[in-house]
Design an enzyme around this catalytic site. Structure first.
Site, PDB file in Angstrom:
ATOM      1  N   SER A 226       0.837  -1.203   0.000  1.00 45.62           N
ATOM      2  CA  SER A 226       0.000   0.000   0.000  1.00 45.62           C
ATOM      3  C   SER A 226       0.865   1.242   0.000  1.00 45.62           C
ATOM      4  CB  SER A 226      -0.919   0.011   1.241  1.00 45.62           C
ATOM      5  OG  SER A 226      -1.738  -1.137   1.289  1.00 45.62           O
ATOM      6  N   SER A 264      -3.411  -3.368  -2.996  1.00 45.58           N
ATOM      7  CA  SER A 264      -2.755  -2.161  -2.511  1.00 45.58           C
ATOM      8  C   SER A 264      -3.784  -1.138  -2.059  1.00 45.58           C
ATOM      9  CB  SER A 264      -1.883  -1.560  -3.633  1.00 45.58           C
ATOM     10  OG  SER A 264      -1.129  -0.484  -3.152  1.00 45.58           O
ATOM     11  N   ASP A 266      -4.173   2.451  -1.543  1.00 44.07           N
ATOM     12  CA  ASP A 266      -3.484   3.693  -1.908  1.00 44.07           C
ATOM     13  C   ASP A 266      -4.385   4.886  -1.600  1.00 44.07           C
ATOM     14  OD1 ASP A 266      -1.379   2.114  -2.932  1.00 44.07           O
ATOM     15  OD2 ASP A 266      -2.459   1.895  -4.823  1.00 44.07           O
TER      16      ASP A 266
END
Length: 331
Positions: A226, A264, A266
């Site tokens: 991340s 991930s 983000d």
């Protein structure tokens, strides 16, 4: 062995805009950073606190979600109201809730009349190098990071919330950068210098790219990759405009080679220390450029300032070789 060095010390200059004096998020007036680091006995983790002056009276803010695979405490109220009312803290995934509780205690101690508070705590998964199930962050760790926050250049690399993170096949961590921009307010009182600064917690996959050139690495088999990006500015932007800034922070991850993997989380959180929005949309090009350059450089700093680390279950993440980056800058 190589010593941690910021990417500019390796001859890599990102973009064309001038940096702030420290080339850090703390170049934004009134923004401080504090960090607590835990290492040893299978642990590589910590907490990083971004503490803007005036948070208690709320500051205009916005959040952008690139991929919502994360445990970001306080995000829905931030998005709904367009303000932050606490410092912003970063940590490891399973420590998020203990850090949020400790932040809440710290806030309540400062306002005995408070009955509703929205702590903002983001995370990335540092379980590749740290025994994440132990959740070692205590109130003392959190309060120390908050109480020692300063306007000095924040430590980068393997420190605070970046102690156990990896990115783009190498050891990464915390990174920061800033840019100065000249902007003319809507009332036409003449141009003034402002600052856009960022701090990143880098922990994502992809192919490291420096000034458009790839730096291949063996992929690190780490779950939960991340990236958390905190954007600060003193430009008089409203929450909608800060949202436009935050979205471009996530776009800028692609400049260093992010593959935006499905696992991930983000996120970008953008806030301003200016309380009265007064900025025309037509003049956002320089702040957008300042933002993308700062994010790109901060992400590279998170890598070049990190050192090779061996952690939980003797796993090792290697620092990016500086000579490979320095050579690229001269091609």
């Amino acid at each position: 062995m190589q010593s941690p060095r910021r990417v500019r010390e390796l001859g890599v200059v990102v973009g064309t805009l001038p940096t702030g004096p420290l080339n850090a998020i703390t170049d934004v007036p009134g923004v401080r950073v504090g960090q607590t680091t835990i290492t040893g006995d299978g642990l590589n983790t910590g907490v990083t606190a971004v503490v803007p002056d005036g948070w208690a009276e709320t500051l205009p803010a916005a959040i952008a979600v690139g991929n919502g695979y994360g445990k970001l405490v306080g995000s829905t109220q931030l998005d709904e109201l367009g303000v932050i009312e606490t410092p912003i803290l970063l940590t490891g995934t399973l420590s998020t809730f203990r850090v949020a509780d400790a932040l809440l205690t710290w806030l309540l101690d400062r306002d005995p009349r408070a009955t509703s508070l929205n702590p903002i705590v983001g995370e990335t998964n540092d379980g590749y190098l740290s025994d994440i199930r132990r959740r070692p962050l205590t109130p003392l760790h959190v309060h120390t990071a908050l109480d020692t926050a300063s306007r000095e250049l924040p430590a980068e690399g393997c420190v605070g919330a970046g102690t156990g993170t990896c990115a783009l096949g190498f050891k990464a961590g915390i990174g920061t950068a800033s840019r100065s921009v000249l902007a003319e307010p809507a009332h036409g009182a003449g141009s003034a210098e402002h600052t856009v600064g960022v701090l990143v917690q880098a922990n994502f996959s992809g192919l490291l790219t420096v000034l458009g050139r790839p730096v291949p690495a063996r992929p690190i088999d780490a779950d939960g990759n991340s990236c958390m990006i905190v954007v600060a500015t003193d430009l008089p932007l409203d929450s909608r405009q800060l949202g436009r800034l935050a979205r471009r922070a996530i776009f800028a991850m692609g400049r260093v080679g992010s593959d935006y993997a499905p696992g991930s989380g983000d996120y970008a959180i953008a806030f301003t220390t200016a309380r009265t929005p007064n900025f025309p949309d037509r003049d956002l090009r320089p702040p957008f450029q300042a933002l993308t350059e700062s994010v790109e450089e901060a992400l590279l700093n998170s890598l070049t300032m990190a050192h090779t680390t061996t952690g939980h279950q003797t796993r090792t993440a290697h620092a990016v070789p500086h000579d490979r980056i320095a050579n690229l800058s001269h091609l």
